[in-house]
Design a protein around this motif. Sequence first.
Motif, mmCIF file in Angstrom:
data_model
loop_
_atom_site.group_PDB
_atom_site.id
_atom_site.type_symbol
_atom_site.label_atom_id
_atom_site.label_comp_id
_atom_site.label_asym_id
_atom_site.label_seq_id
_atom_site.Cartn_x
_atom_site.Cartn_y
_atom_site.Cartn_z
ATOM 1 N N PHE A 57 0.808 -1.429 -0.133
ATOM 2 C CA PHE A 57 -0.081 0.096 -0.271
ATOM 3 C C PHE A 57 1.020 1.315 -0.476
ATOM 4 N N GLY A 58 2.257 1.370 -0.051
ATOM 5 C CA GLY A 58 3.149 2.222 -0.280
ATOM 6 C C GLY A 58 2.272 3.353 1.296
ATOM 7 N N THR A 286 4.996 -5.317 -4.523
ATOM 8 C CA THR A 286 3.855 -5.662 -3.825
ATOM 9 C C THR A 286 3.745 -7.081 -2.926
ATOM 10 N N GLN A 287 4.259 -7.767 -3.331
ATOM 11 C CA GLN A 287 3.323 -8.975 -2.209
ATOM 12 C C GLN A 287 5.358 -9.445 -1.159
ATOM 13 N N ILE A 288 4.837 -9.644 0.582
ATOM 14 C CA ILE A 288 6.350 -10.110 1.047
ATOM 15 C C ILE A 288 5.032 -10.770 1.787
ATOM 16 N N THR A 289 5.955 -12.216 2.191
ATOM 17 C CA THR A 289 4.758 -13.324 2.946
ATOM 18 C C THR A 289 5.870 -13.337 3.990
ATOM 19 N N SER A 290 7.618 -12.942 3.808
ATOM 20 C CA SER A 290 8.121 -13.216 5.734
ATOM 21 C C SER A 290 8.917 -12.087 5.632
ATOM 22 N N ALA A 291 9.507 -12.032 7.123
ATOM 23 C CA ALA A 291 10.295 -10.154 7.359
ATOM 24 C C ALA A 291 11.743 -10.893 6.318
#
Length: 436
Positions: A57-58, A286-291
């Motif tokens: 989402f910025g 735009t898609q991050i699933t983990s740190a």
Amino acid sequence: MTNRHHAGHPHPHGTEPDEPAQGDRSLLAVLGPGLVTGAADDDPSGIGTYSQVGAQFGYSLAWAMLFGFPLLASIQAICARIGATTGRGIAHNLKRHYSPWVLRMVVALLVVANVINIGADLGAMAAALHLLIPAPIAAFTVVFALVSIAAEVLLPYNRYANVLKWTTLSLFAYPLVLFVAHVPWPEVARGVLLPSFSFDHDHAMGLVAMFGTTISPYLFFWQSGQEVEEQRRRHTKPLHVSPRRYVTSELRRIRTDTLVGMGISNLTAQAIVIATAATLHVHGITQITSADQAASALRPVAGDFAFALFALGIIGTGLLAVPVLAGSAAYVISEAFGWTEGLDRPAREARAFYGTIALATLGGLLINFMPIDPMTALYWSAVVNGLLAPPVMVVTMLIARNKAIMGNLVIGRGLMIGGWLSTAVMAAVALLFLFA
């Protein structure tokens, strides 16, 4: 619900308080349970959540952190005051003054959520270290679990409390990332100060994730329990049987400790959102699933230094958060069953308490070796936390306003408004989570 005990009965431990006034104590001496609790709020799973929000989402949801700060600070200050005033943790007060079914529900849901969260955090720490040192992730996961257990069980409380304090320095890795990334500050200011929201499923889930990650039930029990630990360490009585001058000083300390701790936590989370928005979002990631995926994604767009800072921050916050998660589970179970509890106790005096810490950590470790997708597990942990938070907050507010429990130290109008507003927001978040 019935009240079975009155706060006027003195607690068996402690002597007459003989502490210096807050003005005579350094800031580092004043900071303690609130600082550690706030830092533990930014655990690896939380870092993954904030990274996803920034990448997806910025800056458009950055305002939510600023909005959430007074809510988080209010409820945590209330939890701290319950522990300091009564000399007992939240679960102990639940057991003494309210229906047993409430306690059973809280214990079951909290332990399940904490164990899953421990598993996710251990996996994230191992994956982050793997990014820096190419060795088997499974081995790192086992090492981190054993180190966390050993620290809580073997270190004397005074030394362990100091270790937790200094571990909070790992949070500064994230504000440092902002100095090596190109951040458009006018755009950031608009996102932080001018709330905007699109009423669609993705934005609703993003907002739910942020509040569900920030205001978590395990933090309530940990900070309350740590205030009791501090009284034992300093050999002081609960506030409801302490002299007025000392009570005034302690309430100021709790307020300062909580505001600073939650402020650092909030600024760190905000830094993660801004850093990932300025680096990943602007490059179409735009898609991050983990740190650890967030750390990896930073490398090509922000450089090796930002990548290393992000990865090291994950490890540092995990070393802080896993013991807090396991410790809060041990507090709530021990208080529910009347076991001897407390990190200030030798292991031989509190075997069940320390055994719970070890089992919770090993249970989280086991999750990493089961055919369970870690992000699915973390999702359900968030579901449990999101559903558990509102009822726990309602009961916490009832305790804090109950003169039979708190005596003349029931919370005032300001904290009452902040606490009930926080509770209402989390109830709305839970409904949004269920129906969005």
